[in-house]
Design an enzyme around this catalytic site. Structure first.
Site, mmCIF file in Angstrom:
data_model
loop_
_atom_site.group_PDB
_atom_site.id
_atom_site.type_symbol
_atom_site.label_atom_id
_atom_site.label_comp_id
_atom_site.label_asym_id
_atom_site.label_seq_id
_atom_site.Cartn_x
_atom_site.Cartn_y
_atom_site.Cartn_z
ATOM 1 N N VAL A 197 -22.944 16.393 -39.694
ATOM 2 C CA VAL A 197 -22.274 15.246 -39.093
ATOM 3 C C VAL A 197 -20.886 15.038 -39.700
ATOM 4 O O VAL A 197 -20.473 13.929 -40.010
ATOM 5 C CB VAL A 197 -23.125 13.958 -39.223
ATOM 6 C CG1 VAL A 197 -24.297 14.013 -38.266
ATOM 7 C CG2 VAL A 197 -23.616 13.757 -40.641
ATOM 8 N N LYS A 198 -20.171 16.143 -39.885
ATOM 9 C CA LYS A 198 -18.771 16.071 -40.269
ATOM 10 C C LYS A 198 -17.905 16.550 -39.107
ATOM 11 O O LYS A 198 -18.405 17.026 -38.088
ATOM 12 C CB LYS A 198 -18.529 16.908 -41.528
ATOM 13 C CG LYS A 198 -19.164 16.315 -42.788
ATOM 14 C CD LYS A 198 -18.641 14.921 -43.090
ATOM 15 C CE LYS A 198 -19.122 14.378 -44.425
ATOM 16 N NZ LYS A 198 -20.548 14.073 -44.449
#
Length: 394
Positions: A185-186
């Site tokens: 989730v970057k």
């Protein structure tokens, strides 16, 4: 920070190339890998995109932080100035290095303030861990000058801010050493991964050795390599680097989409009288992963956060009560909870983390909401989202 939204055949092809033609270990095994070096390729592309001399991939953003500190000489008993608003890893890594986190105030950039840093400096201060939170930057000129004045290492935790810049210079490359995260989730993802980036050759050499048990990586016989220093195993695999390589090639596209989508929503919200926005020292360099705004009071912030959810506006974060991103909710850090004794417990005059006071930060964060900017929104979905936001404020 949804790089995973743009998964496609490019990522699959790069991973398949490792499976079919390469080897999963990032070092050596030359005869088995058919000249496939995904990690080297991604490191070279990182240097090119960030205009940096050295990049070294590791297994996570947290590993990057710990490697960067060791490589920059930050260790036992050193004080490291940290923000109260960050992901908890930015602080945990300091503890695990044997160093002492010292919390300082943020300002409306949501990053450490120059004044907060100055107030926290003591004779034991070795470094500033400057976190570029939610995709945007701190007041870099002032902070860099403070670090130079006091001879402090400036570590940039840009784990949430890859693709952002300050006055044309990539975030992560302005200080002595920077870190990126590539978890799922970057902004871009390797699945799991991170990077240390620097223009300092000594820091780079320490980084690649420290993250691989001290191997000096000289020659092509791993068993014959020297071990100039001790280290740990923070190696990334070729499988993760393969995915990250495809994602890194999409970074410019991802940032462009985020900036376009954010502007549409921000322009609409600017018409709401009670809304004000986060301070961004270089608007052109914002990676635009989040739209962060302030309400006039804590009570109104809580109310609006609830109404946004009720009106279908998802992805809004009230960090002040978030378990993982604000100091007041980190009971395990306040009480130094660990399965084994931490090095800091040997320091008699260590800070009492149950009594840390950051009133300026509390006043800011209690009025702050951050809205995630997604890549996959259609034009119609953005229009509907704006209508939902206006309804929440009505």
């Amino acid at each position: 920070m949804p790089g995973f939204e743009l998964f496609g055949p490019e990522e699959k092809q790069e991973v398949a190339d490792v499976m079919e033609n390469g080897f999963t270990f990032r070092y050596n095994f030359d005869h088995m890998r058919n000249d496939r070096w995904k990690t080297r390729e991604m490191e070279a592309l990182l240097c090119e995109k960030m205009n940096a001399q050295h990049a070294h991939l590791v297994s996570s953003g947290t590993a990057a932080l710990q490697t960067a500190m060791a490589a920059a000489g930050i260790g036992a008993g050193d004080e490291v100035i940290v923000p109260p608003f960050t992901f908890v890893a930015s602080v945990e890594a300091v503890f695990m290095a044997g160093a002492v986190p010292v919390f300082a105030e943020i300002d409306e950039t949501l990053c450490l303030s120059p004044e907060g840093i100055e107030a926290a400096i003591t004779p034991k201060t070795k470094a500033v861990n400057l976190v570029h939170m939610c995709g945007s930057m701190a007041k870099m000129d002032e902070i860099k000058a403070i670090c130079a004045k006091h001879n402090l290492v400036l570590l940039e935790d840009a784990c949430q801010a890859i693709g952002g810049s300050y006055r044309g210079q990539a975030l992560g490359t302005i200080g002595d050493v920077g870190c990126y995260s590539f978890d799922s989730v970057k902004t871009i993802t390797c699945g799991e991964g991170g990077a240390v980036i620097t223009n300092n050759e000594t820091i780079y050499n320490h980084a690649h050795m420290f993250s691989d048990h001290g191997h000096d990586h000289v020659g092509n016989d791993r068993g014959a390599e020297g071990h100039p220093i001790m280290g740990l195993n923070f190696r990334i695999s070729e499988m993760n680097s393969a995915m990250g390589l495809a994602q890194l090639r999409k970074l410019d596209k991802i940032i462009d989409i985020q900036r376009t989508n954010k502007k549409l929503i921000k322009d609409a919200m600017a018409e709401i009288p009670e809304v004000s926005f986060r301070e961004i020292p270089d608007v052109e360099g914002d990676s635009a992963g989040f739209l962060t705004f302030f309400m006039p009071t804590e009570a109104r912030t809580i109310e609006i956060n609830k109404k946004l959810a009720e009106n279908g506006v998802d992805g809004c974060f009230y960090w002040y009560i978030n378990n993982w991103h604000y100091l007041s909710n980190w009971k395990h850090i306040q009480e130094l909870k660990s399965p084994s004794a931490l090095p800091i417990t040997l320091i008699e005059d260590r800070p009492d983390y149950t009594k840390v006071s950051v009133p300026k930060s509390d006043a800011i964060m209690s009025r702050t909401i951050s809205m995630l900017i997604k890549l996959s929104w259609t034009e119609e979905e953005i229009k509907q989202r704006i209508e939902n936001i206006k309804r929440a404020f009505a």
